[in-house]
Scaffold this active site. Structure first.
Site, PDB file in Angstrom:
ATOM      1  N   ASP A 187      45.681  38.055  62.377  1.00  0.00           N
ATOM      2  CA  ASP A 187      45.658  38.492  63.779  1.00  0.00           C
ATOM      3  C   ASP A 187      46.071  37.307  64.648  1.00  0.00           C
ATOM      4  O   ASP A 187      45.900  36.148  64.264  1.00  0.00           O
ATOM      5  CB  ASP A 187      44.262  38.973  64.177  1.00  0.00           C
ATOM      6  CG  ASP A 187      44.302  39.950  65.345  1.00  0.00           C
ATOM      7  OD1 ASP A 187      44.131  41.162  65.111  1.00  0.00           O
ATOM      8  OD2 ASP A 187      44.535  39.499  66.491  1.00  0.00           O
ATOM      9  N   ASN A 200      49.740  46.912  60.924  1.00  0.00           N
ATOM     10  CA  ASN A 200      48.979  47.607  61.955  1.00  0.00           C
ATOM     11  C   ASN A 200      49.052  46.924  63.319  1.00  0.00           C
ATOM     12  O   ASN A 200      48.891  47.582  64.345  1.00  0.00           O
ATOM     13  CB  ASN A 200      47.519  47.681  61.464  1.00  0.00           C
ATOM     14  CG  ASN A 200      46.547  48.006  62.571  1.00  0.00           C
ATOM     15  OD1 ASN A 200      46.456  49.141  63.020  1.00  0.00           O
ATOM     16  ND2 ASN A 200      45.815  46.990  63.042  1.00  0.00           N
ATOM     17  N   TYR A 228      57.669  51.649  74.125  1.00  0.00           N
ATOM     18  CA  TYR A 228      56.698  51.857  73.032  1.00  0.00           C
ATOM     19  C   TYR A 228      57.181  52.992  72.127  1.00  0.00           C
ATOM     20  O   TYR A 228      57.176  52.866  70.899  1.00  0.00           O
ATOM     21  CB  TYR A 228      55.329  52.187  73.651  1.00  0.00           C
ATOM     22  CG  TYR A 228      54.192  52.335  72.659  1.00  0.00           C
ATOM     23  CD1 TYR A 228      53.538  51.214  72.151  1.00  0.00           C
ATOM     24  CD2 TYR A 228      53.750  53.593  72.250  1.00  0.00           C
ATOM     25  CE1 TYR A 228      52.475  51.348  71.252  1.00  0.00           C
ATOM     26  CE2 TYR A 228      52.686  53.735  71.360  1.00  0.00           C
ATOM     27  CZ  TYR A 228      52.057  52.612  70.863  1.00  0.00           C
ATOM     28  OH  TYR A 228      51.009  52.748  69.978  1.00  0.00           O
ATOM     29  N   LYS A 245      58.223  52.681  68.155  1.00  0.00           N
ATOM     30  CA  LYS A 245      57.397  53.423  67.185  1.00  0.00           C
ATOM     31  C   LYS A 245      58.260  54.432  66.415  1.00  0.00           C
ATOM     32  O   LYS A 245      57.988  54.711  65.241  1.00  0.00           O
ATOM     33  CB  LYS A 245      56.218  54.104  67.884  1.00  0.00           C
ATOM     34  CG  LYS A 245      55.150  53.115  68.397  1.00  0.00           C
ATOM     35  CD  LYS A 245      54.458  52.357  67.256  1.00  0.00           C
ATOM     36  CE  LYS A 245      53.275  51.536  67.729  1.00  0.00           C
ATOM     37  NZ  LYS A 245      52.637  50.770  66.645  1.00  0.00           N
ATOM     38  N   THR A 295      40.528  52.416  71.625  1.00  0.00           N
ATOM     39  CA  THR A 295      40.437  51.009  71.220  1.00  0.00           C
ATOM     40  C   THR A 295      40.806  50.163  72.438  1.00  0.00           C
ATOM     41  O   THR A 295      41.181  50.703  73.484  1.00  0.00           O
ATOM     42  CB  THR A 295      41.429  50.705  70.083  1.00  0.00           C
ATOM     43  OG1 THR A 295      42.751  50.864  70.622  1.00  0.00           O
ATOM     44  CG2 THR A 295      41.243  51.644  68.893  1.00  0.00           C
TER      45      THR A 295
HETATM   46  N1  LIG Z   1      44.654  53.237  70.065  1.00  0.00           N
HETATM   47  C1  LIG Z   1      45.570  54.158  70.177  1.00  0.00           C
HETATM   48  O1  LIG Z   1      45.479  55.072  71.001  1.00  0.00           O
HETATM   49  C2  LIG Z   1      46.776  54.127  69.257  1.00  0.00           C
HETATM   50  C3  LIG Z   1      47.502  55.326  69.104  1.00  0.00           C
HETATM   51  C4  LIG Z   1      48.613  55.311  68.260  1.00  0.00           C
HETATM   52  C5  LIG Z   1      48.981  54.150  67.602  1.00  0.00           C
HETATM   53  N2  LIG Z   1      48.262  53.012  67.778  1.00  0.00           N
HETATM   54  C6  LIG Z   1      48.697  51.823  67.057  1.00  0.00           C
HETATM   55  O2  LIG Z   1      47.651  51.383  66.230  1.00  0.00           O
HETATM   56  C7  LIG Z   1      47.816  49.988  65.965  1.00  0.00           C
HETATM   57  C8  LIG Z   1      46.494  49.269  66.172  1.00  0.00           C
HETATM   58  O3  LIG Z   1      46.151  49.402  67.539  1.00  0.00           O
HETATM   59  P1  LIG Z   1      44.642  49.492  68.057  1.00  0.00           P
HETATM   60  O4  LIG Z   1      44.542  50.732  68.844  1.00  0.00           O
HETATM   61  O5  LIG Z   1      43.702  49.236  66.973  1.00  0.00           O
HETATM   62  O6  LIG Z   1      44.701  48.277  69.111  1.00  0.00           O
HETATM   63  P2  LIG Z   1      43.790  46.988  69.325  1.00  0.00           P
HETATM   64  O7  LIG Z   1      44.355  46.316  70.524  1.00  0.00           O
HETATM   65  O8  LIG Z   1      42.352  47.340  69.298  1.00  0.00           O
HETATM   66  O9  LIG Z   1      44.105  46.124  68.014  1.00  0.00           O
HETATM   67  C9  LIG Z   1      45.351  45.551  67.808  1.00  0.00           C
HETATM   68  C10 LIG Z   1      45.176  44.205  67.126  1.00  0.00           C
HETATM   69  O10 LIG Z   1      46.493  43.644  66.928  1.00  0.00           O
HETATM   70  C11 LIG Z   1      46.443  42.270  67.305  1.00  0.00           C
HETATM   71  N3  LIG Z   1      47.776  41.814  67.700  1.00  0.00           N
HETATM   72  C12 LIG Z   1      48.444  42.095  68.848  1.00  0.00           C
HETATM   73  N4  LIG Z   1      49.614  41.462  68.869  1.00  0.00           N
HETATM   74  C13 LIG Z   1      49.700  40.752  67.692  1.00  0.00           C
HETATM   75  C14 LIG Z   1      50.672  39.900  67.153  1.00  0.00           C
HETATM   76  N5  LIG Z   1      51.808  39.603  67.805  1.00  0.00           N
HETATM   77  N6  LIG Z   1      50.438  39.357  65.924  1.00  0.00           N
HETATM   78  C15 LIG Z   1      49.281  39.630  65.264  1.00  0.00           C
HETATM   79  N7  LIG Z   1      48.318  40.419  65.754  1.00  0.00           N
HETATM   80  C16 LIG Z   1      48.524  40.975  66.960  1.00  0.00           C
HETATM   81  C17 LIG Z   1      45.442  42.219  68.458  1.00  0.00           C
HETATM   82  O11 LIG Z   1      44.945  40.903  68.661  1.00  0.00           O
HETATM   83  C18 LIG Z   1      44.390  43.207  67.983  1.00  0.00           C
HETATM   84  O12 LIG Z   1      43.390  42.574  67.209  1.00  0.00           O
HETATM   85  C19 LIG Z   1      48.944  49.508  66.872  1.00  0.00           C
HETATM   86  O13 LIG Z   1      50.134  49.407  66.135  1.00  0.00           O
HETATM   87  C20 LIG Z   1      49.052  50.627  67.896  1.00  0.00           C
HETATM   88  O14 LIG Z   1      50.330  50.706  68.463  1.00  0.00           O
HETATM   89  C21 LIG Z   1      47.166  52.976  68.579  1.00  0.00           C
END
Ligand SMILES: NC(=O)c1ccc[n+]([C@@H]2O[C@H](COP(=O)([O-])OP(=O)(O)OC[C@H]3O[C@@H](n4cnc5c(N)ncnc54)[C@H](O)[C@@H]3O)[C@@H](O)[C@H]2O)c1
Length: 255
Positions: free
Chosen positions: A40, A93, A159, A163, A194
């Site tokens: 991370d 992720n 985004y 994606k 989240t």
């Molecule tokens: N939460 C939603 O509604 C949702 C919906 C669809 C897809 N997603 C996708 O799910 C995945 C996880 O998202 P989440 O909701 O758990 O978000 P989150 O912000 O809770 O977690 C994301 C994590 O990625 C880390 N991160 C960000 N940029 C980074 C980088 N450059 N290098 C390494 N780590 C990095 C952050 O520090 C964080 O710990 C993402 O790809 C997001 O696009 C989320």
């Protein structure tokens, strides 16, 4: 343990493992016997996650890493091989949101950041994870896309574009490496509360209610529901699913 849920002896890389889905997935895999290599960009949260996982008996190593940096992926796979001798699972992720806005109002920096983290980060991950899986004779890559990767997402053009790119990378890698016993799938979650939602500007109850208004179940996904689907997809028994981008969306895409 039920073989469907038994990850004993497997080794998994998870990017973006300090928070959100990645953090919960680390718990779920460690609980089922998987050895973890966590990455991370948020060093403080990552250290806290590692401490908690170890206290719960997990076998975990970690590295502060920015997924847009190619050398980080090389080092991360090296860490997996040095620590555990192989790589079975990689979950790409890590991801970022952007402040919503109609396409013509957004700047080039926004799409650069989306490209670098959410798409290039997945490509570079697979570039180094797949050779380790080829040596292992098998592997499963799970890329985290989004509902915005399957359809248009108003006010989130950058985004949505990247994606969709993750879905394309997933299909292509699945076809390229199928004969080498490597599965590549993507998960496409609906909105889930989240910290990504806060970073995307959805901080109020009202703004969050609007996100689910048009959805059949009229609610977001609980993050744990998304992680349960990840576990089912990654199950060692789920060995013929590949090239798929699976919506976890409470029937949103069934309209
Ligand atoms: N939460 C939603 O509604 C949702 C919906 C669809 C897809 N997603 C996708 O799910 C995945 C996880 O998202 P989440 O909701 O758990 O978000 P989150 O912000 O809770 O977690 C994301 C994590 O990625 C880390 N991160 C960000 N940029 C980074 C980088 N450059 N290098 C390494 N780590 C990095 C952050 O520090 C964080 O710990 C993402 O790809 C997001 O696009 C989320």
């Amino acid at each position: 343990m039920d073989p469907l849920l038994n990850f004993q002896g497997q080794v998994a890389i998870i990017t973006g493992a300090a928070d959100g889905f990645g953090r919960l997935l680390a718990d779920a895999l460690a609980y089922r016997g998987c050895k973890l290599v966590l990455a991370d960009i948020n060093e403080e949260l990552l250290a806290a996650a590692v401490k908690d996982l170890r206290e719960a008996g997990g076998d975990v190593v970690s590295m502060a890493a920015d997924v847009s940096d190619e050398s980080a992926h090389k080092s991360l796979v090296e860490l997996a091989l040095e620590s555990y001798g192989k790589l079975d699972i990689a979950v790409n992720n890590a991801g970022i949101a952007h402040i919503p806005g109609a396409l013509h109002t957004l700047d080039a920096e926004t799409i650069d950041a989306q490209f670098n983290v959410n798409l290039k980060g997945v490509f570079l991950g697979m570039k180094y994870q797949i050779p380790a899986m080829l040596s292992n004779g098998k592997g499963h890559v799970l890329n985290v896309s989004s509902m915005a990767g399957l359809g248009g997402a108003p006010k989130a053009a950058p985004y949505s574009a990247v994606k969709h790119g993750v879905v394309g990378l997933t299909k292509t890698a699945a076809v390229e490496y199928g004969r080498k016993n490597i599965q590549v799938n993507a998960i496409c979650p609906f909105f889930s509360p989240t910290s990504l939602l806060d970073k995307g500007g959805f901080t109020t109850e009202e703004s969050r209610a609007q996100l689910v208004m048009g959805s059949p179940m009229k609610r977001m996904a609980d993050p744990q529901e998304v992680v349960s689907a990840m576990i089912l997809m990654l199950s060692p028994a789920n060995s013929f699913m590949s090239g798929q981008s699976v919506a976890i969306d409470g029937a949103m895409s069934a309209w």
